[in-house]
Design a protein around this motif. Structure first.
Motif, mmCIF file in Angstrom:
data_model
loop_
_atom_site.group_PDB
_atom_site.id
_atom_site.type_symbol
_atom_site.label_atom_id
_atom_site.label_comp_id
_atom_site.label_asym_id
_atom_site.label_seq_id
_atom_site.Cartn_x
_atom_site.Cartn_y
_atom_site.Cartn_z
ATOM 1 N N TYR A 13 0.888 -1.007 0.010
ATOM 2 C CA TYR A 13 -0.117 0.096 0.098
ATOM 3 C C TYR A 13 0.926 1.295 0.018
ATOM 4 O O TYR A 13 1.839 1.171 0.616
ATOM 5 N N LYS A 15 0.132 5.517 -0.153
ATOM 6 C CA LYS A 15 -0.747 6.509 -0.127
ATOM 7 C C LYS A 15 -1.070 7.273 -1.305
ATOM 8 O O LYS A 15 -0.102 7.798 -1.902
ATOM 9 N N GLU A 38 -7.856 8.723 4.432
ATOM 10 C CA GLU A 38 -7.455 7.269 4.476
ATOM 11 C C GLU A 38 -8.166 6.642 5.346
ATOM 12 O O GLU A 38 -8.351 5.250 5.286
ATOM 13 N N ARG A 125 -8.763 -1.275 -5.372
ATOM 14 C CA ARG A 125 -9.120 -2.119 -4.407
ATOM 15 C C ARG A 125 -10.565 -1.793 -4.022
ATOM 16 O O ARG A 125 -10.925 -0.803 -3.147
ATOM 17 N N SER A 150 -3.659 2.131 -5.361
ATOM 18 C CA SER A 150 -2.054 2.036 -4.814
ATOM 19 C C SER A 150 -1.492 1.246 -5.948
ATOM 20 O O SER A 150 -1.690 0.246 -6.573
#
Length: 340
Positions: A13, A15, A38, A125, A150
């Motif tokens: 992952y 950001k 997030e 995702r 990501s």
């Protein structure tokens, strides 16, 4: 935005700028929202946290050599999420809404899409969770559907290279009439201990037999299995196996290349007859299997003596990648241009 070494990116992952969200309340979906946070505000008694009412998907966006950005078979991901939602008593996300949210989140995070030459992609995702606060096992009333992205490198460090697997009989990935055919977190939580055991033994991944009889091939960790023999692509058929979009695509491409395709039960001993074998899924695409060891019997099923992927696995891998990146004609209409 920090400078990223795209060619050495791991699968994990990072950001990015935005995610997109939509709430289901009072029996209907609301407006699609764009968010830069997030985190998700959630009640400590949310159904997803206590009773596992959650589902997710995984797909990728590809920056192509023609400068366009494409996504691959998103309708299949939407259909699989809808099947999971039905199985877990959750509201279905309409395909049109699913696609609209995928397209929006990819466009909003365009600067995070890795360059074509890097071999990295933008992982997408989607996540569907029951968020109503309650204590008691019954479906949530309210739900959140969120999609984040990501940039990721290859799922396995070596990329398209052979890996050793090990059969486990001490752990089951899922029950025959359970949630194995759905993409839910519980299936993956159930595999963590077996996966750690496999890594401790020096293997890339664990290899499951069916939970009922421990006789037939089930799945390779978190991926579908396929074997090649006598110009035939063979993959397991079972109610506990996740219907992989990648595997479905490879079956079609195998037919296009003139191979016969068989989807059926595969007894463990049949592994000895395969010329090639692989694990397939969105994250790894194809992970060719070097060998599968069975600690209980002492047998080792070897598919690559020189450590190189087999010719048919290589051909299938190159074919599906070329379609995803818009290099070869998309005769089946699998890709969609998101950014011109």
């Amino acid at each position: 935005m920090e400078k990223i070494d795209w060619k050495n990116l791991s699968f994990g992952y990072i950001k990015t700028d935005y995610n997109v969200r939509c709430y289901y309340r009072n029996g209907m979906w609301g407006e699609i929202e764009t968010c830069s946070e997030e985190t998700i505000p959630m009640h400590m008694a949310a159904v997803c946290l206590h009773y596992g009412q959650e589902a997710f998907e995984g797909l990728k966006a590809y920056r192509c050599p023609d400068g366009k950005v494409r996504v691959f078979r998103t309708e299949e991901n939407a259909a699989r999420l809808q099947a999971t939602a039905r199985g877990l008593m959750m509201p279905e996300v309409p395909t049109e809404m699913f696609n609209e949210m995928v397209d929006r989140v990819v466009r909003l995070n365009e600067r995070w899409i890795p360059p074509y030459e890097s071999g990295a992609t933008l992982y997408v995702r989607p996540l569907l969770i029951g968020v109503s606060p309650q204590v008691g096992v019954h479906p949530s009333e309210d739900y959140l559907f969120v999609i984040f992205v990501s940039p990721v490198g290859p799922y396995f460090k070596g990329g398209f290279a052979t890996n050793p697997y090990v059969i486990t009989r001490d752990y089951d990935r899922s029950a025959p009439l359970g949630t194995g055919c759905y993409k839910v977190g519980g299936n993956y939580a159930a595999s963590l201990k077996a996966n750690q055991w496999a890594h401790e033994q020096g293997y890339s991944c664990e290899f499951y037999l069916d939970a009922k009889e421990k006789k037939y091939i089930d799945e390779c960790g978190a991926a579908n299995f396929f074997g090649i023999k006598n110009n035939t692509y063979v993959t397991p058929k079972s109610s506990s196996i996740l219907p992989s979009v990648t595997n479905k695509s490879l079956m079609q491409l195998a037919e296009d290349l003139g191979l016969k395709v068989e989807r059926r039960q595969i007894p463990e001993e049949e592994l000895a007859t395969f010329e090639e074998a692989g694990a397939c899924g969105t994250a790894a695409v194809i992970s060719p299997i070097q060998r599968i060891d069975d600690p209980e019997t002492g047998r080792s099923y070897v598919f690559s003596k020189d450590g190189k992927p087999g010719p048919i696995s290589t051909k299938l891998y190159n074919k599906i990648i070329a379609i995803q990146y818009g290099i070869e004609p998309d005769v089946h209409g699998w890709t969609r241009v998101v950014i011109e």
